[in-house]
Enzyme design. Structure first.
Site, PDB file in Angstrom:
ATOM      1  N   ARG A 190       0.827  -1.215   0.000  1.00 28.35           N
ATOM      2  CA  ARG A 190       0.000   0.000   0.000  1.00 28.35           C
ATOM      3  C   ARG A 190       0.857   1.260   0.000  1.00 28.35           C
ATOM      4  O   ARG A 190       0.422   2.312  -0.478  1.00 28.35           O
ATOM      5  CB  ARG A 190      -0.982  -0.032   1.178  1.00 28.35           C
ATOM      6  CG  ARG A 190      -2.094  -1.055   0.999  1.00 28.35           C
ATOM      7  CD  ARG A 190      -3.038  -1.071   2.185  1.00 28.35           C
ATOM      8  NE  ARG A 190      -2.392  -1.453   3.421  1.00 28.35           N
ATOM      9  CZ  ARG A 190      -2.191  -2.701   3.818  1.00 28.35           C
ATOM     10  NH1 ARG A 190      -2.627  -3.706   3.074  1.00 28.35           N
ATOM     11  NH2 ARG A 190      -1.576  -2.960   4.951  1.00 28.35           N
ATOM     12  N   GLU A 202       3.923  -8.755  14.650  1.00 26.66           N
ATOM     13  CA  GLU A 202       3.249  -9.109  15.902  1.00 26.66           C
ATOM     14  C   GLU A 202       3.314 -10.617  16.135  1.00 26.66           C
ATOM     15  O   GLU A 202       3.487 -11.077  17.249  1.00 26.66           O
ATOM     16  CB  GLU A 202       1.810  -8.591  15.884  1.00 26.66           C
ATOM     17  CG  GLU A 202       1.781  -7.112  16.253  1.00 26.66           C
ATOM     18  CD  GLU A 202       0.421  -6.504  16.090  1.00 26.66           C
ATOM     19  OE1 GLU A 202       0.060  -6.199  14.936  1.00 26.66           O
ATOM     20  OE2 GLU A 202      -0.270  -6.331  17.099  1.00 26.66           O
TER      21      GLU A 202
HETATM   22  P1  AMP Z   1       4.570  -2.018  11.779  1.00 27.00           P
HETATM   23  O1  AMP Z   1       5.779  -2.675  11.224  1.00 27.00           O
HETATM   24  O2  AMP Z   1       4.038  -2.655  13.029  1.00 27.00           O
HETATM   25  O3  AMP Z   1       4.763  -0.506  11.948  1.00 27.00           O
HETATM   26  O4  AMP Z   1       3.402  -2.215  10.739  1.00 27.00           O
HETATM   27  C1  AMP Z   1       3.353  -1.427   9.605  1.00 27.00           C
HETATM   28  C2  AMP Z   1       3.008  -2.202   8.369  1.00 27.00           C
HETATM   29  O5  AMP Z   1       1.966  -3.147   8.605  1.00 27.00           O
HETATM   30  C3  AMP Z   1       2.509  -1.256   7.306  1.00 27.00           C
HETATM   31  O6  AMP Z   1       3.093  -1.652   6.080  1.00 27.00           O
HETATM   32  C4  AMP Z   1       1.011  -1.436   7.317  1.00 27.00           C
HETATM   33  O7  AMP Z   1       0.528  -1.540   6.001  1.00 27.00           O
HETATM   34  C5  AMP Z   1       0.726  -2.707   8.097  1.00 27.00           C
HETATM   35  N1  AMP Z   1      -0.148  -2.504   9.262  1.00 27.00           N
HETATM   36  C6  AMP Z   1       0.186  -2.670  10.563  1.00 27.00           C
HETATM   37  N2  AMP Z   1      -0.840  -2.482  11.379  1.00 27.00           N
HETATM   38  C7  AMP Z   1      -1.884  -2.166  10.587  1.00 27.00           C
HETATM   39  C8  AMP Z   1      -3.254  -1.834  10.831  1.00 27.00           C
HETATM   40  N3  AMP Z   1      -3.772  -1.787  12.078  1.00 27.00           N
HETATM   41  N4  AMP Z   1      -4.035  -1.564   9.769  1.00 27.00           N
HETATM   42  C9  AMP Z   1      -3.526  -1.598   8.518  1.00 27.00           C
HETATM   43  N5  AMP Z   1      -2.258  -1.904   8.223  1.00 27.00           N
HETATM   44  C10 AMP Z   1      -1.438  -2.185   9.233  1.00 27.00           C
END
Ligand code: AMP
Length: 173
Positions: free
Chosen positions: A61, A98
């Site tokens: 995205r 996660e």
């Molecule tokens: P993080 O590495 O935890 O910061 O997660 C970021 C990545 O995971 C991004 O590329 C987002 O597209 C996706 N992502 C994580 N959490 C969400 C969420 N609650 N809703 C949508 N996309 C998420």
């Protein structure tokens, strides 16, 4: 810029893709011409005085936002992809999710030494994904200017991973 309008175009889906995740679905925002235009304009504003050479978008995205921003900044567009998608010489970086882990890749010749780079993704959650992108860009010689996100999930404190870089986000939840 009507932030509340933009926020109204983010659809929250409970328990997607796994139980316990509140997924921020950006497709209603992308489909709405006013919301898409304002979002791209807002992200571009973060970087407009930064002399950005390359905008890096994160699979998948992030690409939708980063390429429009790169176009408006008159910068090149670089893609950081999930493992196994890039065809040429590349380096890999693994990060925690996660549940489990994931790997991202970048072409070794996509950023030249010293080029000024902005990194863009749709959502900043824990920051692990963007942190992996930062490492990849540094390892190919790029000079990271700052990071920009459409959405920041503030309770996850992702921005704390980026003490050395400016972190911008348009919509805070
Ligand atoms: P993080 O590495 O935890 O910061 O997660 C970021 C990545 O995971 C991004 O590329 C987002 O597209 C996706 N992502 C994580 N959490 C969400 C969420 N609650 N809703 C949508 N996309 C998420």
């Amino acid at each position: 810029m009507d932030i509340e309008y933009l926020k109204s175009k983010i659809r929250e889906i409970m328990d997607f893709p796994t139980v316990g995740i509140k997924f921020k679905d950006i497709t209603p925002l992308l489909e709405d011409k006013k919301a898409f235009h304002q979002s791209i304009f807002g992200l571009t504003e973060f970087f407009k005085n930064e002399k950005v050479d390359k905008v890096v978008g994160i699979d998948a995205r992030g690409f939708l936002l980063a390429s429009a921003v790169a176009y408006l900044l008159n910068a090149g567009m670089v893609i950081v992809r999930k493992k196994g998608k890039l065809p040429y010489d590349k380096i890999v970086q693994t990060h925690d999710l996660e549940y489990g882990s994931a790997s991202l890749e970048i072409h070794t010749d996509s950023v030249k030494k010293g080029e000024r780079v902005a990194i863009i993704d749709d959502v900043l959650a824990t920051g692990g994904t963007a942190e992996a992108a930062v490492k990849l860009v540094k390892n190919v010689g790029g000079d990271i200017i700052s990071l920009g996100f459409l959405i920041e999930l503030e309770s996850m404190n992702g921005r704390e991973k980026f003490k050395e870089h400016k972190v911008h986000s348009l919509l805070k939840f």
